[in-house]
Design a protein around this motif. Structure first.
Motif, PDB file in Angstrom:
ATOM      1  N   ILE B 115       0.834  -1.202   0.000  1.00  0.00           N
ATOM      2  CA  ILE B 115       0.000   0.000   0.000  1.00  0.00           C
ATOM      3  C   ILE B 115       0.868   1.252   0.000  1.00  0.00           C
ATOM      4  O   ILE B 115       0.617   2.190  -0.757  1.00  0.00           O
ATOM      5  N   SER B 116       1.927   1.279   0.827  1.00  0.00           N
ATOM      6  CA  SER B 116       2.702   2.524   0.878  1.00  0.00           C
ATOM      7  C   SER B 116       3.471   2.778  -0.412  1.00  0.00           C
ATOM      8  O   SER B 116       3.619   3.936  -0.807  1.00  0.00           O
ATOM      9  N   THR B 117       3.939   1.719  -1.085  1.00  0.00           N
ATOM     10  CA  THR B 117       4.601   1.943  -2.372  1.00  0.00           C
ATOM     11  C   THR B 117       3.617   2.539  -3.373  1.00  0.00           C
ATOM     12  O   THR B 117       3.932   3.518  -4.061  1.00  0.00           O
ATOM     13  N   LEU B 118       2.414   1.963  -3.419  1.00  0.00           N
ATOM     14  CA  LEU B 118       1.405   2.498  -4.347  1.00  0.00           C
ATOM     15  C   LEU B 118       1.063   3.940  -4.000  1.00  0.00           C
ATOM     16  O   LEU B 118       0.981   4.801  -4.876  1.00  0.00           O
ATOM     17  N   VAL B 119       0.881   4.216  -2.702  1.00  0.00           N
ATOM     18  CA  VAL B 119       0.530   5.582  -2.297  1.00  0.00           C
ATOM     19  C   VAL B 119       1.664   6.548  -2.643  1.00  0.00           C
ATOM     20  O   VAL B 119       1.426   7.641  -3.166  1.00  0.00           O
ATOM     21  N   ALA B 120       2.923   6.128  -2.393  1.00  0.00           N
ATOM     22  CA  ALA B 120       4.061   7.003  -2.691  1.00  0.00           C
ATOM     23  C   ALA B 120       4.135   7.306  -4.187  1.00  0.00           C
ATOM     24  O   ALA B 120       4.334   8.457  -4.593  1.00  0.00           O
ATOM     25  N   LEU B 121       3.963   6.269  -5.007  1.00  0.00           N
ATOM     26  CA  LEU B 121       3.986   6.485  -6.459  1.00  0.00           C
ATOM     27  C   LEU B 121       2.845   7.396  -6.885  1.00  0.00           C
ATOM     28  O   LEU B 121       2.998   8.243  -7.759  1.00  0.00           O
ATOM     29  N   MET B 122       1.700   7.208  -6.222  1.00  0.00           N
ATOM     30  CA  MET B 122       0.540   8.046  -6.548  1.00  0.00           C
ATOM     31  C   MET B 122       0.825   9.510  -6.212  1.00  0.00           C
ATOM     32  O   MET B 122       0.570  10.396  -7.024  1.00  0.00           O
ATOM     33  N   ILE B 123       1.364   9.754  -4.999  1.00  0.00           N
ATOM     34  CA  ILE B 123       1.633  11.136  -4.583  1.00  0.00           C
ATOM     35  C   ILE B 123       2.555  11.814  -5.594  1.00  0.00           C
ATOM     36  O   ILE B 123       2.352  12.971  -5.963  1.00  0.00           O
ATOM     37  N   GLU B 124       3.547  11.074  -6.081  1.00  0.00           N
ATOM     38  CA  GLU B 124       4.510  11.668  -7.001  1.00  0.00           C
ATOM     39  C   GLU B 124       3.853  12.123  -8.291  1.00  0.00           C
ATOM     40  O   GLU B 124       4.277  13.093  -8.907  1.00  0.00           O
ATOM     41  N   ARG B 125       2.802  11.395  -8.705  1.00  0.00           N
ATOM     42  CA  ARG B 125       2.150  11.735  -9.965  1.00  0.00           C
ATOM     43  C   ARG B 125       1.065  12.792  -9.813  1.00  0.00           C
ATOM     44  O   ARG B 125       0.540  13.291 -10.801  1.00  0.00           O
ATOM     45  N   LEU B 126       0.691  13.111  -8.563  1.00  0.00           N
ATOM     46  CA  LEU B 126      -0.397  14.066  -8.343  1.00  0.00           C
ATOM     47  C   LEU B 126       0.067  15.494  -8.592  1.00  0.00           C
ATOM     48  O   LEU B 126       1.263  15.791  -8.552  1.00  0.00           O
ATOM     49  N   GLY B 127      -0.908  16.369  -8.808  1.00  0.00           N
ATOM     50  CA  GLY B 127      -0.613  17.791  -8.915  1.00  0.00           C
ATOM     51  C   GLY B 127      -0.354  18.370  -7.532  1.00  0.00           C
ATOM     52  O   GLY B 127      -0.409  17.669  -6.521  1.00  0.00           O
ATOM     53  N   ARG B 128      -0.068  19.672  -7.486  1.00  0.00           N
ATOM     54  CA  ARG B 128       0.302  20.313  -6.232  1.00  0.00           C
ATOM     55  C   ARG B 128      -0.783  20.180  -5.166  1.00  0.00           C
ATOM     56  O   ARG B 128      -0.502  19.808  -4.035  1.00  0.00           O
ATOM     57  N   ILE B 129      -2.028  20.477  -5.550  1.00  0.00           N
ATOM     58  CA  ILE B 129      -3.121  20.462  -4.569  1.00  0.00           C
ATOM     59  C   ILE B 129      -3.375  19.052  -4.072  1.00  0.00           C
ATOM     60  O   ILE B 129      -3.468  18.803  -2.871  1.00  0.00           O
ATOM     61  N   GLY B 130      -3.454  18.116  -5.009  1.00  0.00           N
ATOM     62  CA  GLY B 130      -3.697  16.723  -4.640  1.00  0.00           C
ATOM     63  C   GLY B 130      -2.605  16.202  -3.729  1.00  0.00           C
ATOM     64  O   GLY B 130      -2.870  15.531  -2.733  1.00  0.00           O
ATOM     65  N   ARG B 131      -1.367  16.561  -4.069  1.00  0.00           N
ATOM     66  CA  ARG B 131      -0.234  16.088  -3.278  1.00  0.00           C
ATOM     67  C   ARG B 131      -0.313  16.617  -1.848  1.00  0.00           C
ATOM     68  O   ARG B 131      -0.128  15.886  -0.885  1.00  0.00           O
ATOM     69  N   THR B 132      -0.596  17.908  -1.723  1.00  0.00           N
ATOM     70  CA  THR B 132      -0.706  18.497  -0.393  1.00  0.00           C
ATOM     71  C   THR B 132      -1.826  17.829   0.401  1.00  0.00           C
ATOM     72  O   THR B 132      -1.661  17.525   1.582  1.00  0.00           O
ATOM     73  N   ALA B 133      -2.974  17.590  -0.274  1.00  0.00           N
ATOM     74  CA  ALA B 133      -4.114  16.984   0.420  1.00  0.00           C
ATOM     75  C   ALA B 133      -3.759  15.598   0.932  1.00  0.00           C
ATOM     76  O   ALA B 133      -3.989  15.275   2.101  1.00  0.00           O
ATOM     77  N   VAL B 134      -3.158  14.767   0.069  1.00  0.00           N
ATOM     78  CA  VAL B 134      -2.836  13.398   0.478  1.00  0.00           C
ATOM     79  C   VAL B 134      -1.769  13.406   1.563  1.00  0.00           C
ATOM     80  O   VAL B 134      -1.900  12.726   2.593  1.00  0.00           O
ATOM     81  N   LEU B 135      -0.705  14.211   1.373  1.00  0.00           N
ATOM     82  CA  LEU B 135       0.361  14.250   2.378  1.00  0.00           C
ATOM     83  C   LEU B 135      -0.175  14.726   3.720  1.00  0.00           C
ATOM     84  O   LEU B 135       0.147  14.164   4.767  1.00  0.00           O
ATOM     85  N   SER B 136      -1.038  15.760   3.697  1.00  0.00           N
ATOM     86  CA  SER B 136      -1.580  16.281   4.949  1.00  0.00           C
ATOM     87  C   SER B 136      -2.409  15.231   5.666  1.00  0.00           C
ATOM     88  O   SER B 136      -2.301  15.064   6.885  1.00  0.00           O
ATOM     89  N   SER B 137      -3.230  14.487   4.914  1.00  0.00           N
ATOM     90  CA  SER B 137      -4.065  13.504   5.606  1.00  0.00           C
ATOM     91  C   SER B 137      -3.224  12.341   6.122  1.00  0.00           C
ATOM     92  O   SER B 137      -3.522  11.793   7.181  1.00  0.00           O
ATOM     93  N   LEU B 138      -2.157  12.001   5.389  1.00  0.00           N
ATOM     94  CA  LEU B 138      -1.267  10.947   5.881  1.00  0.00           C
ATOM     95  C   LEU B 138      -0.605  11.382   7.184  1.00  0.00           C
ATOM     96  O   LEU B 138      -0.538  10.626   8.164  1.00  0.00           O
ATOM     97  N   VAL B 139      -0.126  12.623   7.183  1.00  0.00           N
ATOM     98  CA  VAL B 139       0.541  13.150   8.375  1.00  0.00           C
ATOM     99  C   VAL B 139      -0.426  13.178   9.555  1.00  0.00           C
ATOM    100  O   VAL B 139      -0.072  12.859  10.687  1.00  0.00           O
ATOM    101  N   LEU B 140      -1.663  13.509   9.262  1.00  0.00           N
ATOM    102  CA  LEU B 140      -2.686  13.552  10.311  1.00  0.00           C
ATOM    103  C   LEU B 140      -2.873  12.176  10.952  1.00  0.00           C
ATOM    104  O   LEU B 140      -2.934  12.048  12.171  1.00  0.00           O
ATOM    105  N   VAL B 141      -2.933  11.147  10.117  1.00  0.00           N
ATOM    106  CA  VAL B 141      -3.103   9.793  10.637  1.00  0.00           C
ATOM    107  C   VAL B 141      -1.896   9.400  11.490  1.00  0.00           C
ATOM    108  O   VAL B 141      -2.029   8.832  12.576  1.00  0.00           O
TER     109      VAL B 141
END
Lengths: 288, 326
Positions: B115-141
Motif C-alpha cells: 500500500i505505501s509503495t502504491l501511495v508514494a507512487l501516486m503522490i509523485e504523480r499528483l498535482g500540487r493540490i492533490g499532493r498536499t491533500a494526500v500528504l496532509s491527511s497521511l501526516v494527520l493519521v
C-alpha cells in the motif's frame, strides 16, 4: 518536482481521462485516512442520544460541547497536560542532539567499529521495551528515581534514539559529500561546511525524526503507567486517558472527547511541521 | 562478508580532508585515528549502555531465575538454569503464539509495503493540490496517538452503534447487523491488522515518497525515450534507486509489527481466546498472570532471538549496499 509529467503532445481531454483513476485513488486515500479522525471528533460533538443511535448520521444534527466539558473538568487535567509536554519536548531535543552527532559520525567519517556501532543501533531498535519494565523499575527504585518525570524523559529518549540515528544517517548519506567538499575547498571548515551546506538540506530529515520522537513520547503509556505510581501529580496524559476511560465506561461521547483532546496537540504539531517537510521536499532540497 | 566494500570505502577517504579550525595542516584519517567519531557517538553509547544494555542484562538474568512477586520485593532470587525456557518450549500455547506472530507480521508487512509503495507512487504523480491533500491527511493519521486511535477503532467496530456495521448492513450485507467483531477470533485479528496497517502506512509512504523525489527526472526521460513502459521504468529505474530506503522501511516495519503490543493490549488483551495473542502480548500476559516475571522475561528473550533471525538476512543485504554507496 513532478518527474512524470505526461508528454505535451497528448490532448488535454485524453490526459484528464488518463488521470481519472489517479484522482479517484487520491480521493480514496484521503477518505480512508481522515474518516476515523472525523468520526472521533464528530462523535465527541454529538449529544449522547445521537451517539447511542442505531442509525448513526455522518453529519451531526446537533452540536454540543458537553463531552469536552466533562473531559476538561476531570481532575488534574492541566497538570497532566503540562507533564506530557515537558517530558515529550525534553526527550525529543535530547534524542535529536545525541543522534545528530552519531549519525554524522556514521554517515561521513570512517572509523574502526562503525559497522559494529550501526549493528548495535539496529539491535537497539529491536529492544523488547515491554519486557524491560521490570528491570527499569528495579533500577529506578534503587536509585530513587521512581515517580519522577526525568526518568520518563530518559526512557523516551532511549526509545526514540535508535530510530533517530538510523533515519538521520540515511538523510545525511543522501546528501552528496561533494557539496560539503566544495564548501571546504572554498574555505569552510568541516564543521562550517556541514552547518551551512548539509544542515539546511537535512531539515526534512530533522523534521521527520522529531515528529516521530514527539509521537512516541506523547503516546507512551506502559512506562508512564508503571514508573509513576505514588506521585499522582507526575502522571501523563495517556495514563489519564486510560483512567478516564475506565471511569466513564461506555460513555463513548466523553471517551471520544478525551481522545480528541489527547490527539489534538500531536495533530497540530504535525500539521505545522508537515508544511516544512513538504516544502523542503518540493524545493528539491533532497535532490542534491 | 566480502572485502570489496572495505576497499571502496578506503579509496574514497583521501578525497575528503578532515580539517578543523584548530589545525593548520589537513589531517588524513588514514594516517592516525581521529577522536572525533568516538566523541560524537559517546553520548549515544552511554545512553544505550545505561538505559538499554543494563536493563536488558537484568532481564536476561531474571529469565534464568525463579523470579515472582516475592523476589521482586525481597530480591532473593535463585538461579534455576534453563527451567523457564524448558517450560516455555514445551508449552503448546507458546508455539501457537510463535506461529501467530509470524502470520501477523507477514500479513501486516506485506500490506504495509504494497500500500505505501502504491501511495508514494501516486503522490509523485499528483498535482500540487492533490499532493498536499494526500500528504496532509497521511501526516494527520501518523499523528493520532496509538491509544486514541485504538479507542476510535473500537468505536468504529462497535457491535451495536458502530459505523462499520451500519455501513455494511446498508450495503445489503445483513449478516453484519450487530456483528460482534471482538467476539470472533478471525474478526478481531482482522481489525488489529487493519488498525496497524492504517497507522503504519503514513510513515512508510511519506518516507518512500521523499526517496522517490531524489530520483533524477532525466533518468525517467531517457528511459521513456528508450520506449520503457511504466512497470518497466519502476522495475529498472525507480526501484533500484530507492531500494536502500525501501529496505530500511521494510526492516523497521518487520521490527515494529513483531513488537506490536499497545494496540492489541488496549483493544483485545490478546483475546478472544488467544486469537490475537502474539509473542509480546504472550510475554506480558505470562508476567502478569501469577506474577511469573521469570517466564515473561524468557518469552521476551525468545522473541528477540526469533526477530534477530529474521533480520540477519536484512543486515547482510544492508552491508552489501553500504559498499556500493559509500
Amino acid at each position: 518536482m513532478s518527474t512524470t509529467r505526461p508528454s505535451p503532445r497528448r490532448s488535454t481531454a485524453h490526459r484528464a481521462l488518463r488521470r481519472l483513476p489517479l484522482r479517484i485513488a487520491a480521493a480514496l486515500t484521503v477518505l480512508v485516512c481522515l474518516f476515523p479522525v472525523y468520526w472521533m471528533m464528530s462523535t465527541a460533538l454529538k449529544p449522547s442520544r445521537d451517539i447511542q443511535s442505531y442509525d448513526p448520521r455522518l453529519i451531526p444534527q446537533e452540536w454540543t460541547l458537553d463531552h469536552f466539558r466533562r473531559a476538561v473538568g476531570a481532575d488534574g487535567f492541566g497538570l497532566f497536560w503540562r507533564n506530557s509536554i515537558l517530558v515529550t519536548l525534553s526527550a525529543v531535543l535530547l534524542a535529536l542532539l545525541v543522534a545528530l552527532g552519531a549519525a554524522y559520525a556514521v554517515a561521513r567519517l570512517r572509523w574502526r567499529g562503525r559497522r559494529q556501532f550501526m549493528l548495535a543501533v539496529f539491535i537497539a531498535q529491536m529492544a523488547p521495551w515491554e519486557s524491560l519494565i521490570i528491570p527499569v523499575y528495579i533500577i529506578s527504585r534503587d536509585t530513587g528515581m521512581l515517580d519522577r518525570l526525568p526518568t520518563l524523559t530518559l526512557v523516551y529518549f532511549m526509545i526514540t534514539l535508535p530510530f533517530t540515528v538510523v533515519v538521520l544517517r540515511g538523510f545525511i548519506a543522501g546528501i552528496p559529500p561533494e557539496l560539503e567538499e566544495a564548501a571546504q575547498v572554498d574555505g569552510c571548515t568541516r564543521l562550517g561546511a556541514f552547518r551551512r551546506v548539509a544542515f539546511p538540506l537535512l531539515a526534512p530529515g530533522l523534521m521527520a525524526t522529531s515528529l516521530f520522537g514527539f509521537i512516541t513520547a506523547w503516546n507512551e503509556f506502559t512506562y508512564a503507567n508503571f514508573l509513576i505510581i505514588k506521585q499522582q501529580d507526575s502522571r501523563t496524559l495517556p495514563v489519564w486517558l486510560s483512567s478516564f476511560q475506565s471511569t466513564f465506561g461506555t460513555d463513548w461521547g466523553a471517551t471520544m472527547a478525551a481522545a480528541t483532546l489527547f490527539a489534538l496537540p500531536a495533530l497540530i504539531v504535525f500539521l505545522v511541521l508537515q508544511r516544512h517537510v513538504t516544502s523542503g521536499l518540493a524545493s528539491g532540497g533532497v535532490k542534491g | 562478508m566480502s572485502t570489496a566494500p572495505e576497499r571502496t570505502a578506503t579509496r574514497s577517504t583521501p578525497v575528503r580532508p578532515a580539517r578543523r579550525p584548530s589545525q593548520a595542516t589537513p589531517a588524513h584519517r588514514g594516517d592516525r585515528p581521529s577522536p572525533w567519531p568516538y566523541l560524537l557517538i559517546a553520548p549515544a553509547i552511554l545512553g544505550m549502555l545505561y538505559l538499554l544494555l543494563y536493563p536488558l542484562a537484568r532481564a536476561v538474568v531474571i529469565s534464568f531465575q525463579d523470579f515472582r512477586l516475592r523476589q521482586l520485593i525481597l530480591g532473593d532470587a535463585e538461579f534455576v538454569g534453563l527451567r523457564n525456557y524448558r517450560t516455555l518450549l514445551t508449552d503448546d500455547r507458546f508455539w501457537e503464539a510463535v506461529r501467530r506472530t509470524f502470520v501477523f507480521m507477514s500479513v501486516n508487512v506485506v500490506a504495509i509495503m504494497v500500500i505505501s509503495t502504491l501511495v508514494a507512487l501516486m503522490i509523485e504523480r499528483l498535482g500540487r493540490i492533490g499532493r498536499t491533500a494526500v500528504l496532509s491527511s497521511l501526516v494527520l493519521v501518523w499523528a493520532v496517538p496509538v491509544v486514541a486511535a485504538t479507542t476510535v477503532f473500537q468505536w468504529l467496530f462497535h457491535s451495536e452503534f458502530g459505523i462499520v456495521n451500519e455501513a455494511l448492513t446498508g450495503l445489503g450485507l445483513h449478516s453484519f447487523e450487530g456483528y460482534p467483531w471482538f467476539a470472533h477470533g478471525g474478526a478481531a485479528f482482522t481489525i488489529v491488522v487493519v488498525l496497524i496497517v492504517w497507522q503504519s502506512v503514513p510513515f512508510a509512504a511519506i518516507t518512500l515518497y521523499s526517496a522517490l523525489t531524489t530520483v533524477p527526472g532525466e533518468l525517467y526521460e531517457s528511459a521513456r525515450m528508450d520506449g520503457a513502459g511504466a512497470t518497466r521504468i519502476f522495475r529498472s529505474v525507480t526501484f533500484p534507486l530507492v531500494r536502500p530506503i525501501f529496505m530500511l522501511i521494510l526492516s523497521l516495519e518487520v521490527i515494529w509489527t513483531f513488537k506490536a503490543f499497545v494496540q492489541i493490549w488496549v483493544m483485545t488483551r490478546g483475546g478472544p481466546g488467544d486469537a490475537t495473542t502474539i509473542l509480546p502480548v504472550y510475554a506480558v500476559q505470562t508476567a502478569l498472570a501469577g506474577q511469573r516475571y521469570d517466564l515473561g522475561s524468557a518469552a521476551s528473550m525468545l522473541t528477540v532471538l526469533l526477530m534477530g533471525g529474521v533480520l540477519v538476512v536484512y543486515f547482510r543485504q544492508l552491508f552489501r549496499q553500504e559498499g556500493e554507496h559509500l
